[in-house]
Design a protein around this motif. Sequence first.
Motif, mmCIF file in Angstrom:
data_model
loop_
_atom_site.group_PDB
_atom_site.id
_atom_site.type_symbol
_atom_site.label_atom_id
_atom_site.label_comp_id
_atom_site.label_asym_id
_atom_site.label_seq_id
_atom_site.Cartn_x
_atom_site.Cartn_y
_atom_site.Cartn_z
ATOM 1 N N GLY A 93 0.791 -1.242 0.000
ATOM 2 C CA GLY A 93 0.000 0.000 0.000
ATOM 3 C C GLY A 93 0.813 1.276 0.000
ATOM 4 O O GLY A 93 0.249 2.368 0.090
ATOM 5 N N ALA A 94 2.145 1.177 -0.127
ATOM 6 C CA ALA A 94 2.950 2.419 -0.131
ATOM 7 C C ALA A 94 2.726 3.188 -1.428
ATOM 8 O O ALA A 94 2.469 4.389 -1.417
ATOM 9 N N PHE A 95 2.842 2.482 -2.540
ATOM 10 C CA PHE A 95 2.504 3.106 -3.816
ATOM 11 C C PHE A 95 0.998 3.004 -3.943
ATOM 12 O O PHE A 95 0.428 1.918 -3.891
ATOM 13 N N ASP A 96 0.325 4.122 -4.073
ATOM 14 C CA ASP A 96 -1.130 4.085 -4.174
ATOM 15 C C ASP A 96 -1.599 5.327 -4.912
ATOM 16 O O ASP A 96 -1.454 6.446 -4.409
ATOM 17 N N ILE A 97 -2.158 5.119 -6.112
ATOM 18 C CA ILE A 97 -2.559 6.279 -6.913
ATOM 19 C C ILE A 97 -3.716 7.051 -6.278
ATOM 20 O O ILE A 97 -3.955 8.189 -6.648
ATOM 21 N N THR A 98 -4.391 6.449 -5.294
ATOM 22 C CA THR A 98 -5.443 7.217 -4.608
ATOM 23 C C THR A 98 -4.857 8.195 -3.589
ATOM 24 O O THR A 98 -5.600 8.888 -2.887
ATOM 25 N N ALA A 99 -3.521 8.278 -3.536
ATOM 26 C CA ALA A 99 -2.886 9.336 -2.728
ATOM 27 C C ALA A 99 -3.187 10.712 -3.335
ATOM 28 O O ALA A 99 -2.805 11.738 -2.768
ATOM 29 N N ALA B 261 10.346 2.820 -7.194
ATOM 30 C CA ALA B 261 11.208 3.856 -6.602
ATOM 31 C C ALA B 261 10.408 4.670 -5.587
ATOM 32 O O ALA B 261 10.888 4.961 -4.476
ATOM 33 N N THR B 262 9.193 5.003 -5.939
ATOM 34 C CA THR B 262 8.329 5.746 -5.008
ATOM 35 C C THR B 262 8.062 4.910 -3.755
ATOM 36 O O THR B 262 8.171 5.405 -2.623
ATOM 37 N N ALA B 263 7.752 3.638 -3.969
ATOM 38 C CA ALA B 263 7.456 2.758 -2.826
ATOM 39 C C ALA B 263 8.688 2.539 -1.949
ATOM 40 O O ALA B 263 8.586 2.508 -0.714
ATOM 41 N N PHE B 264 9.866 2.419 -2.559
ATOM 42 C CA PHE B 264 11.096 2.239 -1.774
ATOM 43 C C PHE B 264 11.346 3.484 -0.923
ATOM 44 O O PHE B 264 11.754 3.384 0.236
ATOM 45 N N PHE B 265 11.102 4.649 -1.527
ATOM 46 C CA PHE B 265 11.308 5.904 -0.785
ATOM 47 C C PHE B 265 10.402 5.946 0.456
ATOM 48 O O PHE B 265 10.805 6.378 1.530
ATOM 49 N N ILE B 266 9.199 5.450 0.296
ATOM 50 C CA ILE B 266 8.235 5.469 1.409
ATOM 51 C C ILE B 266 8.541 4.370 2.425
ATOM 52 O O ILE B 266 8.546 4.605 3.638
ATOM 53 N N ASN B 267 8.808 3.163 1.935
ATOM 54 C CA ASN B 267 8.933 2.021 2.851
ATOM 55 C C ASN B 267 10.309 1.882 3.503
ATOM 56 O O ASN B 267 10.456 1.146 4.479
ATOM 57 N N TRP C 20 0.921 11.466 5.838
ATOM 58 C CA TRP C 20 2.018 12.420 6.021
ATOM 59 C C TRP C 20 3.080 12.307 4.927
ATOM 60 O O TRP C 20 3.403 11.201 4.488
ATOM 61 N N PRO C 21 3.632 13.453 4.521
ATOM 62 C CA PRO C 21 4.777 13.421 3.601
ATOM 63 C C PRO C 21 5.915 12.614 4.215
ATOM 64 O O PRO C 21 6.081 12.595 5.438
ATOM 65 N N VAL C 22 6.668 11.958 3.345
ATOM 66 C CA VAL C 22 7.674 11.013 3.817
ATOM 67 C C VAL C 22 9.011 11.707 4.070
ATOM 68 O O VAL C 22 9.469 12.506 3.267
ATOM 69 N N THR C 23 9.598 11.384 5.196
ATOM 70 C CA THR C 23 10.964 11.839 5.465
ATOM 71 C C THR C 23 11.765 10.567 5.719
ATOM 72 O O THR C 23 11.200 9.503 5.870
ATOM 73 N N GLY C 24 13.030 10.670 5.779
ATOM 74 C CA GLY C 24 13.798 9.466 6.115
ATOM 75 C C GLY C 24 14.946 9.273 5.164
ATOM 76 O O GLY C 24 16.094 9.451 5.518
ATOM 77 N N ILE D 76 6.054 13.316 -1.820
ATOM 78 C CA ILE D 76 5.690 11.895 -1.759
ATOM 79 C C ILE D 76 5.068 11.638 -0.394
ATOM 80 O O ILE D 76 5.656 11.961 0.643
ATOM 81 N N ILE D 77 3.881 11.071 -0.416
ATOM 82 C CA ILE D 77 3.101 10.954 0.815
ATOM 83 C C ILE D 77 2.832 9.493 1.146
ATOM 84 O O ILE D 77 2.536 8.693 0.250
ATOM 85 N N ASP D 78 2.956 9.163 2.422
ATOM 86 C CA ASP D 78 2.618 7.805 2.835
ATOM 87 C C ASP D 78 1.095 7.710 2.921
ATOM 88 O O ASP D 78 0.487 8.333 3.795
ATOM 89 N N PRO D 79 0.472 6.948 2.021
ATOM 90 C CA PRO D 79 -0.991 6.923 1.972
ATOM 91 C C PRO D 79 -1.612 6.351 3.245
ATOM 92 O O PRO D 79 -2.785 6.578 3.524
ATOM 93 N N ARG D 80 -0.812 5.619 4.008
ATOM 94 C CA ARG D 80 -1.358 4.952 5.188
ATOM 95 C C ARG D 80 -1.435 5.897 6.379
ATOM 96 O O ARG D 80 -2.245 5.723 7.280
#
Length: 315
Positions: free
Chosen positions: A91-97, A266-272, A244-248, A237-241
Amino acid sequence: MSDDTMIRIRRTFMGCEFELVLCGEDKDYLTNAADEAFEEVRRIEDDLSVFVPTSEISDVNFRADREPVIVQPRVFRLLQKAAELSADTDGAFDITAGALVRLWSSAEGVPPHDVLDAVVATTDMQYVRLNERDNSVEFAKPGVRIDLGAIGKGYAAAEVVQVLRDRCIESALVAAGTSTLYAVGCPPDADAWTVGVRNPVMNNERLTTVRIRDQAFSTSGSHERFVAIDGVRYSHIIDPRTGWPVTGLLLACALVDDPIESDALATAFFINGLEWTRAYCLARGDVGAIIVTQDQPGDKPVVHRIGRTIHQERE
Ligand code: AMP
Ligand code: MG
């Protein structure tokens, strides 16, 4: 190799610069192929962009909560692929974000908790019903909004590659902005295309390189694109779960055959994050990643190479 011509052409689409490097024997032939490929990207932007009010995706966002909206078969297939990639990335990559993206980009401050919670409650791919019988899309609740920003350039790259392959071009580098690259074959004088990963904190410096051949390589990070609220930078890039915007991480890159997949991953790796990405690449075997971290602001970035051996050459 008898190839003796190389052309390099740039055009702006989807808010970034697309670049094609094409190798072959006939300059006019290559230029025509580039024109045809760019024409395809223009069509894709017109179909998919949430910034184009007449796009199919804008139409879906406008009325799919009230009625099924029929889309072109290829747009439908892309939505199906997006649904698969959501499931595949926990669920990290989610176009409903899309609703969250809009909320944060228009926010005059950090959104109030209740507003954020309400938008998170509309964010889940399960609220997008895809009906294969008539290629229609319907939202299960009001407020759902899709945004193909994290996959659109990968899709455009995939379609450009198809145009080039149909025209029997065997050596090319396709860049959809800096976010997704695809290497067709290899350059005339090497056995792979070497591409650089830019240092996200020292913009002109090359942090590392990757060699790719018939593979896609995508990068996600928040150094170039972010929103500033009260002096604080928030990632696009926002964590849909969580909402919040992703930091890290500083950067996350994915290497895999399919550019649609590399863009989404790549988007999902950035989030997860690093450990999730490690486990994912280990389980898949055909995916590589580069994750760039920084312990403290000001420290030297640390490059982690993961999974499918990124420097390895193919036979
Ligand atoms: P990328 O640069 O490929 O990582 O894509 C980032 C863009 O995708 C953002 O500018 C948003 O339009 C959209 N987006 C943000 N967060 C997500 C997410 N979690 N899943 C899918 N798309 C997202
Ligand atoms: Mg992406």
